[in-house]
Design an enzyme around this catalytic site. Structure first.
Site, PDB file in Angstrom:
ATOM      1  N   ALA A 285       0.870  -1.215  -0.089  1.00  0.00           N
ATOM      2  CA  ALA A 285       0.056   0.027   0.039  1.00  0.00           C
ATOM      3  C   ALA A 285       0.866   1.304   0.020  1.00  0.00           C
ATOM      4  CB  ALA A 285      -1.204  -0.090   1.221  1.00  0.00           C
ATOM      5  N   ASP A 331      26.608  29.959 -27.361  1.00  0.00           N
ATOM      6  CA  ASP A 331      27.503  30.339 -28.419  1.00  0.00           C
ATOM      7  C   ASP A 331      26.788  31.563 -29.234  1.00  0.00           C
ATOM      8  OD1 ASP A 331      29.815  30.293 -29.738  1.00  0.00           O
ATOM      9  OD2 ASP A 331      29.247  28.935 -31.344  1.00  0.00           O
ATOM     10  N   GLU A 702      -4.759   4.338   2.049  1.00  0.00           N
ATOM     11  CA  GLU A 702      -4.761   2.859   2.412  1.00  0.00           C
ATOM     12  C   GLU A 702      -3.849   2.439   3.514  1.00  0.00           C
ATOM     13  OE1 GLU A 702      -3.258   1.447  -1.296  1.00  0.00           O
ATOM     14  OE2 GLU A 702      -4.271   2.606  -2.666  1.00  0.00           O
ATOM     15  N   ASN A 727      -4.393  -0.132  -6.515  1.00  0.00           N
ATOM     16  CA  ASN A 727      -3.054   0.540  -6.968  1.00  0.00           C
ATOM     17  C   ASN A 727      -3.146   0.316  -8.366  1.00  0.00           C
ATOM     18  OD1 ASN A 727      -2.831   1.104  -4.375  1.00  0.00           O
ATOM     19  ND2 ASN A 727      -0.864  -0.173  -4.038  1.00  0.00           N
ATOM     20  N   THR A 730      -5.980   2.582  -9.631  1.00  0.00           N
ATOM     21  CA  THR A 730      -6.089   4.135  -9.483  1.00  0.00           C
ATOM     22  C   THR A 730      -4.849   4.677  -9.579  1.00  0.00           C
ATOM     23  OG1 THR A 730      -5.891   3.957  -7.024  1.00  0.00           O
ATOM     24  CG2 THR A 730      -7.955   3.676  -7.801  1.00  0.00           C
ATOM     25  N   ASP A 731      -3.569   3.995  -9.466  1.00  0.00           N
ATOM     26  CA  ASP A 731      -2.223   4.629  -9.650  1.00  0.00           C
ATOM     27  C   ASP A 731      -1.912   4.973 -11.047  1.00  0.00           C
ATOM     28  OD1 ASP A 731      -2.006   4.327  -6.928  1.00  0.00           O
ATOM     29  OD2 ASP A 731      -0.206   3.321  -6.938  1.00  0.00           O
TER      30      ASP A 731
END
Length: 897
Positions: A285, A331, A702, A727, A730-731
């Site tokens: 988590a 330059d 979580e 995860n 939704t991650d």
């Protein structure tokens, strides 16, 4: 004296150099002698540095604290036979490594590019005759012959020259061709001013000559630069440093929470094995598995977006590094200027005016005095420019075709833009004789015949030299005597213009009734013309935008200080009172005093700078905690390009060496493209912070739920497989959508981020804890509401409570993406996140995947989903939306970001 120990060959007379090299200027070396010297001096080639192997590039993808954290979590999962968890985390590690490997793989080919400069033949005197040998077999003492179009293949001392000029812009930054002769020079002469030396990797622009080879291979100036390229070490980019720092903090937070929950569970009477499994769930988590993939893909998307605007990014982390750049060392030649010689000033009859030659528009724009164009003297200037000229120039269908000396093609462009034709002049006045330009006389003159006007003499050359051949001057329609007083006035006028950065030439003529053998005398001065390498038209606006963005722009050039100052003023880079730092006054970085450092920090123009000094300047700015962007196109820029935090090479005029060591290549050579890249880099960093805050607040919610359930010994808990599913849902997609958010309109009106600023600062850590706390409270509140109000049960139903917890947390996290706008004073419905179409697509897909976990029976069984009541689903939705409302409220009250 050994032939390999000759120091400062430009100081000695060329006859002495021949003697020291034990060679013969006429016959050169014998084949046997050359073979013996080759065994001593070695092959004339650039040695490659240690290359990075493919295997090492792949291994580097796994060397980071964050990957180590993921690996530990995967190992624990496998140890406790949580196979799905372990496989999923391992897959994340390898997917990220593969993406990074293919996107970042850039072999160290800079030495190979340098070696390509020498894979051509060289013409030398061997055994008393001119022979062609492989350039790798050149040795000190060889007599090298070069002519227009040749590449110089070794460092050599000029012993004989005929109108010899070389283009050394790739090595020294000097935009104009350099006239060469064999005369000795003082010891302290800078590289760009050693006019009796030829250097490996430069090109012969005009004429021909013989030179004695004094250095080969790694002993040449090009070899010295190759050594600096090998030794220049590029530090980890700011983004890499920030992710490493963030990962270490995350490790300590995870370890601390795991220990607290583990001890609390044991104190509450839970079994050891149960608490170990819970600890695995906690570790899973805590770790945002999607962070490496999302960060990599967001940077890759930035690369693709820049590529559509002619900015080729070779290294992923360079995209974000641009956003933090606060000083650009650029330059001059070919970067700020067009690397073309153009007429910029005309003076006749005491009247002077700057001019702008516009070939596409086919016109001349007079800056001060347009009446010059109608005077007889200007007509003679055009005629002389066309006749006393060996170059050619054509402009057809919008395409320029030119050949010959760049200065002479510049004159032909002026003739063409004036509405005249050089070919018509040459047809009307056929050439009868010529006195070619030489570095000794510094004057060129041609004799022409016209059937209607007799003979016409046209001459051009260095002002002081040509004026000595003039006895009269054209004033209006009259030719008057050229007094010493008038001559002095013309010399002063030319000197003043030369100090402003122009290269000045005088132009004279004379009419003659008969053909003369020696015709360079009694000339009439027509006027003066000044030349300059003009700035790119789009650069001033780009520099102003850099200034408004808090970015310091510094010109570093090998060109003349006056020329550099003139260009800097025209670009708005420097004021008239600003002083130019001359390379001869620059100490080595280790020897700098506090006063020297203060002078360097204040300056915006550095002239006559050599490659080592460019490297010192980059090191100096980096020591001042600045993120340094270095632009360049020449071999001389390569060490500094590699050392800088972000190396930016020119794609059109840039040498292959510069492009190989750079992080970014501008396909169109436009300095303005750098501004676009910086804007994109800033947007990427903003987006990275957004999705890191999103991922951390979601995962911490979580953590808090698991910790709360363990510490208070509640009858419900999230299972490890459920955590992994949350995860995965939704991650990645919402975070990736955040990574594609467009830049805020005012992003270039704020100062660059400090290189020391963390990805997650104190304000964002506070926001993460507040956001995750609210989501945890509303999620647990949903469970309590369902249990007490809907079911009014005396006994807990662990399955139902788990399901309410599971789905409420998922939907809370999905909606949480809308909280990731940190712009102040903007309505919720007008934020860049709410208007991001990718966010809406991500939300739709996440909701679909979530519902599939309920609709697909096998998946429902794997996740232990048993929720059926529509009232329970209502609780899930209401408390998920409540989480969004509460977070928006605390943001509105400005309690958090």
């Amino acid at each position: 004296m050994s032939i390999n120990d000759i120091k400062e060959p430009w100081v000695k007379d060329h006859l002495t150099i021949i003697e020291d090299l034990h060679t013969n200027a006429e016959s050169g070396l014998s084949s046997s002698e050359a073979k013996e010297r080759l065994e001593v001096s070695g092959y004339n080639r650039i040695e490659a540095g240690k290359k990075t192997s493919l295997f090492q590039v792949l291994i580097n993808q796994f060397v980071s604290p964050f990957v180590l954290l993921l690996a530990i979590a995967a190992g624990l999962s496998f140890f406790f036979k949580e196979w799905l968890d372990g496989i999923a985390i391992t897959a994340v590690i390898f997917i990220n490594a593969v993406i990074g490997f293919f996107m970042e793989f850039q072999a160290e080919r800079s030495m190979e590019a340098l070696k390509k400069l020498t894979t051509i033949p060289a013409r030398v005197m061997r055994n008393g005759k001119r022979e062609e040998v492989p350039s790798e077999e050149l040795v000190p003492g060889d007599i090298l012959f070069v002519e227009a179009g040749d590449m110089v293949t070794a460092d050599a001392r000029v012993i004989q020259s005929s109108q010899l000029q070389t283009n050394e812009s790739a090595l020294t930054g000097e935009s104009l061709p350099v006239e060469k002769n064999s005369l000795p020079l003082p010891s302290n002469v800078q590289l760009a001013e050693r006019i009796n030396m030829l250097y490996k990797g430069t090109f012969v622009a005009l004429g021909n000559g013989y030179a004695a080879v004094v250095n080969t291979g790694m002993s040449t100036e090009l070899g010295a630069i190759a050594t600096m390229v090998q030794q220049a070490q590029q530090a980890a980019t700011p983004l890499e440093k920030k992710i490493q720092s963030f990962s270490k903090k995350l490790i300590w937070i995870t370890v601390a929470l795991v220990i607290i929950v583990f001890i609390a569970g044991l104190l509450n009477g839970h079994e050891l094995v149960t608490m170990l499994e819970t600890s695995i769930a906690l570790a899973v988590a805590a770790i945002p598995e999607g962070l490496p993939i999302v960060a990599t893909l967001a940077l890759a998307f930035g690369m693709l977006r820049m590529a559509r605007h002619n900015v080729i990014v070779k290294k992923l982390s360079a995209v974000e590094t641009l956003g933090g750049t606060n000083v650009i060392c650029t330059d001059k030649t070919g970067t700020l200027t067009q690397n073309k010689i153009q007429v910029s000033f005309v003076q006749v009859n005491g009247a002077a005016s700057g001019i702008d030659v516009d070939i596409p528009g086919i016109s001349i724009r007079w800056m001060e005095n347009e009446s010059i164009s109608g005077q007889p003297a200007f007509e003679h200037l055009l005629r002389i420019a066309a006749l006393c000229n060996t170059a050619s120039y054509e402009f057809e269908n919008g395409i320029e075709k030119e050949s010959g000396d760049p200065l002479e093609t510049g004159l032909l462009k002026m003739v063409y833009a004036s509405g005249k034709s050089a070919q018509e002049y040459r047809h009307q006045f056929s050439k009868a004789d010529e006195i070619p330009f030489s570095s000794e006389a510094k004057v060129m003159a041609t004799l022409h015949h016209s059937s209607s006007q007799g003979y016409y003499i046209a001459a051009k050359g260095a002002v002081e030299e040509l004026l000595s051949h003039c006895t009269s001057v054209l004033e209006g329609n009259n030719i008057v005597r050229f007094t010493e007083e008038k001559k002095k006035q013309w010399l002063i006028a030319a000197e003043n213009r030369a100090q402003s950065g122009l290269r000045m030439l005088a132009f004279a003529f004379r009419n003659s009734k008969e053909k003369e053998k020696d015709f360079l005398h009694h000339l009439t001065l027509a006027g003066l013309i000044g030349f300059i390498d003009p700035p790119r038209p789009e650069v001033p606006a780009a520099i102003q935008e850099c200034k408004s963005a808090g970015i310091k722009v510094v010109m570093i050039t090998g060109d003349h200080p006056a020329t550099a100052q003139n260009i800097a003023q025209r670009l708005g880079l420097a004021n008239q009172d600003d002083k130019v730092v001359h390379g001869s006054s620059m100490k080595h970085f280790k020897d700098l005093t506090d006063d020297d450092k203060a002078k360097w920090l204040k300056a915006t123009v550095f002239a006559r700078v050599n490659p080592q000094q460019k490297l010192d300047l980059v090191t100096f700015y980096q020591e001042k905690k600045m993120v340094v962007g270095m632009t360049g196109d020449g071999v001389n820029d390569a060490p500094a390009l590699k050392k800088a935090d972000i190396g930016i090479a020119m794609g059109l005029r840039g040498t292959q060496v510069a492009q190989e060591v750079a992080d970014i290549v501008l396909k169109d050579d436009a300095f303005s493209s750098i501004v676009l890249a910086i804007r994109q880099g800033r947007a990427i960093f903003d987006n990275i912070r957004k999705f890191v805050v999103f991922l951390m607040s979601c995962n911490l919610s979580e953590l808090l739920i698991i910790a709360t359930a363990s510490v208070f010994n509640l009858h419900f808990q999230l299972f490890p497989l459920q955590i992994l599913f949350i995860n995965l849902v939704t991650d990645v997609l919402p975070a990736l959508a955040l990574g594609l958010t467009k830049a805020a309109p005012h992003i270039m009106q704020r100062k660059p981020y400090s290189p020391n600023i963390a990805i997650i600062d104190k304000k964002r850590w506070t926001a993460i804890f507040v956001y995750s706390t609210i989501m945890s409270i509303t999620t647990i509140g949903a469970v309590l509401t369902s249990h007490e109000w809907l079911h009014n049960a005396e006994r807990w139903s662990p399955e139902l409570c788990n399901n309410i917890l599971f789905y409420t947390l998922i939907f809370s996290q999905i909606l949480h993406v809308f909280n990731m706008s940190f712009e102040k004073g903007i309505s919720f419905f007008k934020t860049e996140v709410f208007r991001n179409k990718y966010v809406w697509i991500a939300i739709a897909i996440c909701i679909l995947i979530t519902m599939l976990s309920y609709w697909i029976i096998p998946l429902r069984k794997v996740l232990d989903v048993t929720i059926y009541s529509w009232q329970d689903w209502t609780v899930v939705v209401v408390f998920s939306v409540l989480s969004l409302i509460l977070i928006q409220f605390v943001k509105k009250m400005k309690w958090v970001l």
